[in-house]
Scaffold this motif. Structure first.
Motif, PDB file in Angstrom:
ATOM      1  N   GLY A 243       5.688   0.919   7.777  1.00  0.00           N
ATOM      2  CA  GLY A 243       6.580   2.045   7.528  1.00  0.00           C
ATOM      3  C   GLY A 243       6.856   2.304   6.067  1.00  0.00           C
ATOM      4  N   LEU A 244       6.407   1.420   5.191  1.00  0.00           N
ATOM      5  CA  LEU A 244       6.649   1.560   3.752  1.00  0.00           C
ATOM      6  C   LEU A 244       5.454   2.170   3.031  1.00  0.00           C
ATOM      7  N   LEU A 245       4.363   2.437   3.767  1.00  0.00           N
ATOM      8  CA  LEU A 245       3.118   2.878   3.154  1.00  0.00           C
ATOM      9  C   LEU A 245       2.763   4.287   3.621  1.00  0.00           C
ATOM     10  N   SER A 246       2.142   5.041   2.755  1.00  0.00           N
ATOM     11  CA  SER A 246       1.643   6.359   3.120  1.00  0.00           C
ATOM     12  C   SER A 246       0.340   6.213   3.900  1.00  0.00           C
ATOM     13  N   PRO A 247      -0.065   7.231   4.652  1.00  0.00           N
ATOM     14  CA  PRO A 247      -1.349   7.135   5.369  1.00  0.00           C
ATOM     15  C   PRO A 247      -2.531   6.815   4.453  1.00  0.00           C
TER      16      PRO A 247
END
Length: 279
Positions: A147-151
Motif C-alpha cells: 500500500g506504500l508503493l505506486s503501481p
C-alpha cells in the motif's frame, strides 16, 4: 578515581558506557534483548578472533591505497545473565565522507574486512536454503509495503525480485549486517569496525546493501575503493545485491509506516530510488 560516561542509550536496543580507571579504560555494552546479545557475543568470541585481517585471499592489488588492516575491539569479558559485554576501547573518530586519500583507504580496508569475514569457514547449518529464505522474505515485505508503493514501483520491484535465482546454491556466510561508516572508527591509518549486534549468517551481499543505498550514490569513488579491497562483484553477486537492496527498501518503508518514523521513511525512499534505478 573511577568514572563512567554513557556513550549511547537506546530504550529498545542497548546502553553503552565507557569506564575509566587508573588501570585503563574499557567499554561496557548491555543489551536489552537476548538475540542481539547472543549475536554480538558469538561474533566477538567465535568469529572475529579467527580473522586474518592482514591480507585477504585473492584480493586485487591496491597500490594506490594504504594497506593498513581493519581492526575490531577485543572481548574482555561477558555476563550472559546481564546480557553485558566488556570490550577494549577502539580508538578513533567516526569516518567522515569525502574523496580524501585517507577516507578512500578506509573504504578499501572495509572491503578487505568484509572479504575476510565472509571467507571464515563457518558451516551454514540452516535447513532452509538461502534462496527459499530470500523468496519468503521478499513475499512477506512486499505484501507489507504494497500500500506504500505506486503501481510502477511495484512492477519494477517484481522485476528485481525475478533475479532471486542468483541465490540458488549460495551458502550463508558470517555477516556484520549493519555495515556502514556509522560503525567504523578511523584512527590514523587504521580502521576499527564496531557493533556486531546484528551479525549472523546471511548472503555475503547483505554487508553491501546499506553502502549501496546510503553511501556510494553520493560518491562513486568510495564504491571503487571498497571494491578494490573487497574484489569485484560477479554478475550473480550484483544480481543478489539488487534483490537485497530492494528488500531493504520495502522492509524499511514498512517499518517506518508501522512506527510513524519519518527518518526511516526517508531512508526507505532513498534506498528504493537506488533499487529502482537498477530495475
Amino acid at each position: 578515581m573511577f568514572s563512567w560516561t554513557c556513550l549511547k542509550e537506546h530504550p529498545k536496543s542497548a546502553t553503552v558506557w565507557r569506564a575509566e580507571s587508573p588501570a585503563g579504560a574499557l567499554v561496557l555494552k548491555q543489551h536489552r534483548h537476548p538475540r542481539p546479545f547472543a549475536q554480538e557475543l558469538r561474533a566477538y568470541r567465535d568469529w572475529l578472533p579467527r580473522l586474518d585481517l592482514t591480507r585477504t585471499p585473492d584480493s586485487p592489488a591496491t597500490s594506490d591505497l594504504l594497506h593498513a588492516p581493519a581492526r575490531v575491539p577485543r572481548l574482555l569479558a561477558f555476563d550472559a545473565a546481564a546480557r553485558a559485554l566488556a570490550l577494549a576501547v577502539a580508538p578513533g573518530e567516526r569516518l567522515s565522507l569525502g574523496p580524501s586519500e585517507l577516507v578512500l583507504s578506509a573504504h578499501a580496508a572495509a572491503g578487505r574486512f568484509t572479504r575476510a569475514l565472509h571467507s571464515l569457514p563457518i558451516a551454514d547449518d540452516d535447513p532452509l536454503p538461502l534462496s527459499d529464505a530470500v523468496s519468503a522474505r521478499l513475499d512477506e515485505w512486499h505484501a507489507r509495503a504494497a500500500g506504500l508503493l505506486s503501481p510502477p514501483e511495484r512492477g519494477a520491484l517484481q522485476r528485481l525480485a525475478g533475479r532471486r535465482d542468483a541465490f540458488a546454491g549460495v551458502r550463508r556466510v558470517p555477516c556484520h549486517r549493519d555495515f556502514t561508516p556509522d560503525n567504523w572508527l578511523l584512527a590514523g591509518q587504521n580502521l576499527h569496525v564496531l557493533d556486531f549486534e546484528h551479525a549472523r549468517l546471511d548472503a555475503p551481499e547483505a554487508d553491501l546493501v546499506k553502502l549501496r543505498a546510503d553511501v556510494w550514490p553520493a560518491d562513486p569513488a568510495l564504491e571503487h575503493a571498497f571494491l578494490a579491497g573487497h574484489g569485484p562483484l560477479t554478475s550473480d553477486a550484483a544480481a543478489r545485491l539488487d534483490v537485497l537492496l530492494a528488500l531493504h527498501a520495502v522492509a524499511t518503508l514498512a517499518w517506518a509506516e508501522r512506527h510513524a518514523d519519518p527518518d526511516f521513511r526517508a531512508l526507505g525512499r532513498r534506498a528504493l530510488a537506488v533499487a529502482l534505478a537498477s530495475a
